[in-house]
Scaffold this motif. Structure first.
Motif, PDB file in Angstrom:
ATOM      1  N   GLU A  22       0.825  -1.203   0.000  1.00  0.00           N
ATOM      2  CA  GLU A  22       0.000   0.000   0.000  1.00  0.00           C
ATOM      3  C   GLU A  22       0.863   1.259   0.000  1.00  0.00           C
ATOM      4  N   THR A  23       1.950   1.225   0.766  1.00  0.00           N
ATOM      5  CA  THR A  23       2.854   2.369   0.804  1.00  0.00           C
ATOM      6  C   THR A  23       3.498   2.606  -0.560  1.00  0.00           C
ATOM      7  N   ALA A  24       3.953   1.533  -1.202  1.00  0.00           N
ATOM      8  CA  ALA A  24       4.548   1.658  -2.539  1.00  0.00           C
ATOM      9  C   ALA A  24       3.520   2.180  -3.534  1.00  0.00           C
ATOM     10  N   PHE A  25       2.317   1.633  -3.488  1.00  0.00           N
ATOM     11  CA  PHE A  25       1.242   2.067  -4.375  1.00  0.00           C
ATOM     12  C   PHE A  25       0.987   3.556  -4.207  1.00  0.00           C
ATOM     13  N   LEU A  26       0.840   4.013  -2.961  1.00  0.00           N
ATOM     14  CA  LEU A  26       0.565   5.422  -2.711  1.00  0.00           C
ATOM     15  C   LEU A  26       1.703   6.307  -3.198  1.00  0.00           C
ATOM     16  N   ALA A  55      10.232  -3.243  -6.790  1.00  0.00           N
ATOM     17  CA  ALA A  55       9.888  -4.495  -7.471  1.00  0.00           C
ATOM     18  C   ALA A  55      11.020  -5.068  -8.305  1.00  0.00           C
ATOM     19  N   GLY A  56      12.126  -4.355  -8.418  1.00  0.00           N
ATOM     20  CA  GLY A  56      13.256  -4.876  -9.181  1.00  0.00           C
ATOM     21  C   GLY A  56      13.088  -4.686 -10.679  1.00  0.00           C
ATOM     22  N   PRO A  61       8.842  -2.362 -14.080  1.00  0.00           N
ATOM     23  CA  PRO A  61       8.088  -1.718 -15.157  1.00  0.00           C
ATOM     24  C   PRO A  61       6.609  -2.108 -15.159  1.00  0.00           C
ATOM     25  N   GLY A  62       6.316  -3.369 -14.882  1.00  0.00           N
ATOM     26  CA  GLY A  62       4.918  -3.813 -14.824  1.00  0.00           C
ATOM     27  C   GLY A  62       4.168  -3.156 -13.685  1.00  0.00           C
ATOM     28  N   LEU A  63       4.830  -3.040 -12.536  1.00  0.00           N
ATOM     29  CA  LEU A  63       4.215  -2.375 -11.395  1.00  0.00           C
ATOM     30  C   LEU A  63       3.917  -0.914 -11.728  1.00  0.00           C
ATOM     31  N   THR A 144      -0.062  -8.221  -9.574  1.00  0.00           N
ATOM     32  CA  THR A 144       1.361  -7.945  -9.800  1.00  0.00           C
ATOM     33  C   THR A 144       2.103  -7.882  -8.474  1.00  0.00           C
ATOM     34  N   GLN A 145       1.521  -7.199  -7.489  1.00  0.00           N
ATOM     35  CA  GLN A 145       2.173  -7.091  -6.187  1.00  0.00           C
ATOM     36  C   GLN A 145       2.331  -8.463  -5.526  1.00  0.00           C
TER      37      GLN A 145
END
Length: 165
Positions: A22-26, A55-56, A61-63, A144-145
Motif C-alpha cells: 500500500e505504501t509503494a502504491f501510494l 519491485a526490481g 516496469p509492470g508495477l 502484480t504485487q
C-alpha cells in the motif's frame, strides 16, 4: 497537489497502518498525480524509479504500468480534483488525504478479497460513476504485487524471430 511544506493535508498515514504494498502504491501514484498536475515536472521518472526500487528490474516496469492504469482509471471517472500529498516531501508524504485514504481502502479491500466493500468504496471514489475500470486496474495491480512478493518467475525472453514490418 496539496499541502507540500505549507500545511500537510489529511491524517497521519500511520493511522491507516499501510502494508508495504500500500505504501509503494501510494508513493508511486502520488508521483503520477504530480506528473498530471504539472506536466513539465517529469515526475513519471520518479514513479518509474520507485517501481524499480520496490519491485526490481523484472517486475518494476509492470508495477509502474499497473499503477499508472489505476491513476488513468481515476482520471477518467472522477469529475472533482484528486487531492494528494507530495511523494517527495518528508513533511507531507507522511499524511494521507481523505481521497488517498479511500483509494488505499479500495486497494486493501481488493487485496483481502472483499470485493463488495471494494465496489462500494470505488463507487464513492468515482463519484457515482462506473467504477469497473478502476476495480479492474486495482485487481491487476494486486496480482502484480502478489507476484513480486512471491518472488515470481522472471518474464520469459522472446525466442521467436522478429515479425517483419
Amino acid at each position: 497537489m496539496t499541502g507540500c511544506c505549507r500545511m500537510p493535508n489529511g491524517t497521519p498515514l500511520s493511522d491507516f497502518a499501510p502494508t508495504p504494498d500500500e505504501t509503494a502504491f501510494l508513493t508511486i501514484a502520488r508521483h503520477y498525480f504530480a506528473q498530471f498536475a504539472a506536466p513539465a515536472s517529469q515526475c513519471w521518472i520518479a514513479a518509474l524509479s520507485e517501481s524499480l526500487r520496490v519491485a526490481g528490474d523484472a517486475h518494476g516496469p509492470g508495477l509502474a504500468f499497473d499503477i499508472l492504469s489505476v491513476v488513468q482509471a481515476l482520471r477518467a471517472t472522477r469529475q472533482s480534483c484528486f487531492a494528494f500529498n507530495a511523494a517527495g516531501c518528508p513533511t507531507c508524504s507522511v499524511f494521507v488525504t481523505p481521497v488517498e485514504r479511500l483509494l488505499l481502502s479500495v486497494h486493501r479491500m481488493t487485496a483481502r478479497g472483499r470485493q463488495d466493500d471494494a465496489q462500494a468504496m470505488a463507487s464513492i471514489l468515482c463519484e457515482g460513476n462506473d467504477p469497473r475500470a478502476l476495480l479492474a486496474a486495482i485487481r491487476l495491480l494486486v496480482g502484480t504485487q502478489r507476484e513480486v512478493a512471491s518472488g515470481g518467475a522472471e518474464p520469459a525472453s522472446c525466442t521467436s524471430p522478429p515479425v517483419p514490418r
